[in-house]
Design a protein around this motif. Structure first.
Motif, PDB file in Angstrom:
ATOM      1  N   GLY A 115      48.087  26.646   7.039  1.00  0.00           N
ATOM      2  CA  GLY A 115      49.241  25.872   6.606  1.00  0.00           C
ATOM      3  C   GLY A 115      48.888  24.424   6.319  1.00  0.00           C
ATOM      4  O   GLY A 115      49.422  23.812   5.386  1.00  0.00           O
ATOM      5  N   VAL A 116      47.988  23.862   7.117  1.00  0.00           N
ATOM      6  CA  VAL A 116      47.546  22.478   6.889  1.00  0.00           C
ATOM      7  C   VAL A 116      46.754  22.375   5.583  1.00  0.00           C
ATOM      8  O   VAL A 116      46.910  21.413   4.816  1.00  0.00           O
ATOM      9  N   ILE A 117      45.889  23.349   5.333  1.00  0.00           N
ATOM     10  CA  ILE A 117      45.106  23.344   4.090  1.00  0.00           C
ATOM     11  C   ILE A 117      46.041  23.395   2.877  1.00  0.00           C
ATOM     12  O   ILE A 117      45.843  22.688   1.877  1.00  0.00           O
ATOM     13  N   ILE A 118      47.085  24.208   2.967  1.00  0.00           N
ATOM     14  CA  ILE A 118      48.056  24.299   1.867  1.00  0.00           C
ATOM     15  C   ILE A 118      48.721  22.951   1.635  1.00  0.00           C
ATOM     16  O   ILE A 118      48.842  22.481   0.496  1.00  0.00           O
ATOM     17  N   ALA A 119      49.164  22.313   2.731  1.00  0.00           N
ATOM     18  CA  ALA A 119      49.888  21.042   2.597  1.00  0.00           C
ATOM     19  C   ALA A 119      48.994  19.937   2.050  1.00  0.00           C
ATOM     20  O   ALA A 119      49.438  19.107   1.259  1.00  0.00           O
ATOM     21  N   ARG A 120      47.751  19.936   2.474  1.00  0.00           N
ATOM     22  CA  ARG A 120      46.885  18.825   2.098  1.00  0.00           C
ATOM     23  C   ARG A 120      46.337  18.948   0.677  1.00  0.00           C
ATOM     24  O   ARG A 120      46.190  17.930  -0.027  1.00  0.00           O
ATOM     25  N   TYR A 121      46.065  20.155   0.228  1.00  0.00           N
ATOM     26  CA  TYR A 121      45.330  20.289  -1.035  1.00  0.00           C
ATOM     27  C   TYR A 121      46.150  20.873  -2.177  1.00  0.00           C
ATOM     28  O   TYR A 121      45.940  20.513  -3.332  1.00  0.00           O
ATOM     29  N   VAL A 122      47.093  21.785  -1.892  1.00  0.00           N
ATOM     30  CA  VAL A 122      47.884  22.365  -2.974  1.00  0.00           C
ATOM     31  C   VAL A 122      48.801  21.305  -3.574  1.00  0.00           C
ATOM     32  O   VAL A 122      49.034  21.271  -4.789  1.00  0.00           O
ATOM     33  N   LYS A 123      49.326  20.406  -2.719  1.00  0.00           N
ATOM     34  CA  LYS A 123      50.251  19.396  -3.225  1.00  0.00           C
ATOM     35  C   LYS A 123      49.542  18.349  -4.099  1.00  0.00           C
ATOM     36  O   LYS A 123      50.205  17.519  -4.729  1.00  0.00           O
ATOM     37  N   PHE A 124      48.224  18.386  -4.114  1.00  0.00           N
ATOM     38  CA  PHE A 124      47.475  17.444  -4.949  1.00  0.00           C
ATOM     39  C   PHE A 124      47.775  17.659  -6.431  1.00  0.00           C
ATOM     40  O   PHE A 124      47.678  16.731  -7.229  1.00  0.00           O
TER      41      PHE A 124
ATOM     42  N   ALA B 169      52.456  21.900  -8.620  1.00  0.00           N
ATOM     43  CA  ALA B 169      52.716  22.738  -7.435  1.00  0.00           C
ATOM     44  C   ALA B 169      53.852  22.203  -6.578  1.00  0.00           C
ATOM     45  O   ALA B 169      54.175  22.788  -5.543  1.00  0.00           O
ATOM     46  N   ASP B 170      54.459  21.094  -7.004  1.00  0.00           N
ATOM     47  CA  ASP B 170      55.557  20.504  -6.246  1.00  0.00           C
ATOM     48  C   ASP B 170      56.890  21.071  -6.748  1.00  0.00           C
ATOM     49  O   ASP B 170      57.130  21.081  -7.972  1.00  0.00           O
ATOM     50  N   PRO B 171      57.800  21.588  -5.896  1.00  0.00           N
ATOM     51  CA  PRO B 171      57.754  21.586  -4.431  1.00  0.00           C
ATOM     52  C   PRO B 171      57.257  22.893  -3.820  1.00  0.00           C
ATOM     53  O   PRO B 171      57.499  23.158  -2.643  1.00  0.00           O
ATOM     54  N   ALA B 172      56.603  23.755  -4.615  1.00  0.00           N
ATOM     55  CA  ALA B 172      56.183  25.073  -4.106  1.00  0.00           C
ATOM     56  C   ALA B 172      55.268  24.930  -2.895  1.00  0.00           C
ATOM     57  O   ALA B 172      55.363  25.713  -1.934  1.00  0.00           O
ATOM     58  N   TRP B 173      54.390  23.900  -2.918  1.00  0.00           N
ATOM     59  CA  TRP B 173      53.451  23.728  -1.806  1.00  0.00           C
ATOM     60  C   TRP B 173      54.187  23.509  -0.491  1.00  0.00           C
ATOM     61  O   TRP B 173      53.753  23.989   0.564  1.00  0.00           O
ATOM     62  N   PHE B 174      55.337  22.782  -0.573  1.00  0.00           N
ATOM     63  CA  PHE B 174      56.092  22.469   0.643  1.00  0.00           C
ATOM     64  C   PHE B 174      56.653  23.742   1.274  1.00  0.00           C
ATOM     65  O   PHE B 174      56.567  23.942   2.491  1.00  0.00           O
ATOM     66  N   TYR B 175      57.206  24.618   0.449  1.00  0.00           N
ATOM     67  CA  TYR B 175      57.785  25.854   0.986  1.00  0.00           C
ATOM     68  C   TYR B 175      56.705  26.795   1.506  1.00  0.00           C
ATOM     69  O   TYR B 175      56.910  27.500   2.510  1.00  0.00           O
ATOM     70  N   LEU B 176      55.551  26.808   0.836  1.00  0.00           N
ATOM     71  CA  LEU B 176      54.422  27.592   1.356  1.00  0.00           C
ATOM     72  C   LEU B 176      53.963  27.061   2.697  1.00  0.00           C
ATOM     73  O   LEU B 176      53.686  27.822   3.643  1.00  0.00           O
ATOM     74  N   HIS B 177      53.862  25.747   2.798  1.00  0.00           N
ATOM     75  CA  HIS B 177      53.427  25.109   4.044  1.00  0.00           C
ATOM     76  C   HIS B 177      54.403  25.405   5.179  1.00  0.00           C
ATOM     77  O   HIS B 177      53.995  25.837   6.270  1.00  0.00           O
ATOM     78  N   VAL B 178      55.697  25.188   4.923  1.00  0.00           N
ATOM     79  CA  VAL B 178      56.709  25.421   5.955  1.00  0.00           C
ATOM     80  C   VAL B 178      56.746  26.896   6.351  1.00  0.00           C
ATOM     81  O   VAL B 178      56.827  27.242   7.549  1.00  0.00           O
TER      82      VAL B 178
END
Length: 403
Positions: A239-248, A252-261
Motif C-alpha cells: 500500500g505504501v509503494i502504491i501511494a508513493r509511486y503510482v501518484k507520481f 493516476a489521480d485519484p485512482a492511486w488514492f483509492y488503491l492505497h486506501v
C-alpha cells in the motif's frame, strides 16, 4: 532471471535440509542401543521408536495379557560424563486426551548442584505446572533414572488399561532447572510444542497429535502467524509503494488514492484478526507468553488504528495544516511497517516453522525492497527530467518575452 535464481536457491536449501535430517536420523536411532545398569546388560526391549521431535527415543515391551508396559525413555541433555546439566526431562501418558493437561508424567533430572539423579511421578493438571510430585492415575513400579553419554534414561514398569485399544497418547518434554534444581517452564515454541503423539503399542506406529508434519498448520499459532505476515508484512508495504509511486503520474489521480486506501484497509482488517488470535493465545488455556512479541504487536495495532482514524481528519491539499498531517501520516506509517516486519521475524524465531516459510517470506520481502529501490530511482530520474524540461521551457518563454 531473479525467479530462476530464487527457485534454484530454494531447491538447494530444501535438499540440504532433507539431507541433514536424513543423516541425523541415520546416526540417532534407537535400534540395538545397549543399556547399562550397574554394569549389567539389560534385556533388550522388544520395540523401539525414534520420537519425531527433541531427538528422543522410546524403548518398550508391551504385554497385552497383563497390560504391562516396560519402558526406557532416552533423552539427550548434553554434558556427557562431565558437569551436571541443568535440564529436566519427562515422558508421559495421557489416558484421556491428546494434550499436555491430564498427562501422567515420569520426571527425571540431574541436579545442577551435585549431579545426583532424581526420578519421580507427577500428574499434570495445568499448563502452569512446576512438575510437583504426586501419584498417577495408574500404577508405576521400578521407576529410576540413569545418566550416560550425555543422555538421561528413564526406566519404569507401567500398568496400563486402555480398554481394548492398543494406542496410548504420549507426551515427552524437556525444560530448564533453576540453580537450586527446581523445574522451570519449558519453551513454548519449536519442538517443545510438537512433542505429542499417539503410539500403537503393537505396531509401533506413531501419529503426531496435531495431525501435521511440524510446519504451518491450522492451529491458532499458525493462523496468527499467517494472518499477520499477510497484513503487516505484505499488504501494508504494498500500500505504501502504491501511494508513493503510482501518484507520481498525474493520470493516476485519484485512482492511486483509492488503491492505497483499499490495500491499507484490507491489511488493517487482517491485522485486527491477527491481533484477536494473539489475544486468544495469551488468554486461552495455552497461556502462551512472549512479552516482546506481544508488546510490539500491540504497538503496531495501536499505530495502525491511528492511521485509519487519521483518514477522517485528513485536511485538504491546500490547507495550512496539511504539511503537518503529512509528516505525521508518513512517519507513523513507516514506523508501523518497520515494526511489523521485525515482529514477523520475531514470530518466526518463536514458532520455528519449516525453512521454506522463512525463505518464502524473505523472497517476497526482497521483491518489495527491490521494487522500492527501482521505483525510487525511476521517480527521481523522471522528476529531474521534468524539472529540466520545465526550466528549458521557462528560459524559452523568457527569451521570447525579451524579444
Amino acid at each position: 532471471m531473479a525467479k530462476v535464481i530464487f527457485g534454484i536457491t530454494l531447491m538447494l536449501l530444501l535438499t540440504t535440509l532433507s539431507s541433514s535430517i536424513t543423516n541425523a536420523q541415520s546416526t540417532n536411532t534407537c535400534t540395538n542401543h545397549p543399556f547399562q545398569s550397574n554394569n549389567q546388560q539389560q534385556p533388550n526391549y522388544k520395540s523401539c521408536v525414534d520420537l519425531p521431535s527433541l531427538n528422543s527415543f522410546l524403548h518398550y515391551t508391551y504385554s497385552p495379557a497383563t497390560e504391562t508396559l516396560n519402558i526406557a525413555y532416552r533423552h539427550p541433555v548434553g554434558g556427557s560424563t562431565g558437569p551436571a546439566t541443568s535440564k529436566w526431562v519427562v515422558w508421559a501418558i495421557n489416558p484421556t486426551s491428546k494434550s499436555m493437561v491430564g498427562s501422567q508424567a515420569l520426571v527425571a533430572y540431574r541436579s545442577p548442584i551435585d549431579g545426583t539423579l532424581t526420578a519421580y511421578t507427577s500428574p499434570i493438571t495445568s499448563y502452569g505446572t512446576m512438575l510437583e510430585k504426586g501419584d498417577l492415575s495408574f500404577n508405576v513400579s521400578e521407576l529410576k533414572a540413569e545418566f550416560s553419554n550425555g543422555e538421561i534414561v528413564i526406566f519404569a514398569t507401567i500398568k496400563v488399561s486402555i480398554n481394548g485399544s492398543t494406542q496410548v497418547n504420549q507426551v515427552w518434554q524437556e525444560g530448564p532447572l533453576s540453580s537450586d534444581g527446581t523445574p522451570r517452564m519449558h519453551s513454548l515454541s519449536g519442538d517443545n510444542v510438537r512433542s505429542m503423539a499417539s503410539l500403537d503399542l503393537l505396531s509401533g506406529v506413531i501419529a503426531p497429535a496435531n495431525g501435521g508434519s511440524g510446519g504451518f498448520g491450522t492451529s491458532w499459532k499458525n493462523t496468527h502467524g499467517v494472518i499477520n505476515t499477510m497484513s503487516w508484512g505484505i499488504l501494508m508495504p504494498l500500500g505504501v509503494i502504491i501511494a508513493r509511486y503510482v501518484k507520481f503520474f498525474p493520470s493516476a489521480d485519484p485512482a492511486w488514492f483509492y488503491l492505497h486506501v483499499g490495500c491499507q484497509l484490507t491489511a488493517y482488517i487482517f491485522g485486527v484478526a491477527g491481533w484477536a488470535t494473539g489475544l486468544k493465545l495469551t488468554s486461552g488455556p495455552q497461556h502462551i507468553h512472549h512479552p516482546t512479541h506481544r508488546c510490539i504487536g500491540t504497538t503496531i495495532f495501536s499505530m495502525a488504528t491511528l492511521q485509519v482514524l487519521a483518514l477522517f481528519v485528513r485536511p485538504k491539499k491546500d490547507h495550512k495544516y496539511r504539511v503537518y498531517w503529512n509528516v505525521y501520516h508518513h512517519s507513523v506509517g513507516y514506523a508501523t511497517i518497520i515494526l511489523g516486519v521485525y515482529n514477523i521475524f520475531e514470530g518466526f524465531r518463536i514458532l520455528k516453522p519449516d525453512n521454506v516459510w522463512r525463505v518464502g517470506y524473505g523472497g517476497v520481502l526482497l521483491g518489495l525492497v527491490v521494487s522500492f529501490v527501482v521505483l525510487e530511482a525511476t521517480t527521481w530520474y523522471l522528476s529531474f527530467k521534468r524539472k529540466r524540461i520545465a526550466n528549458v521551457a521557462e528560459e524559452n518563454k523568457s527569451s521570447i518575452n525579451h524579444v
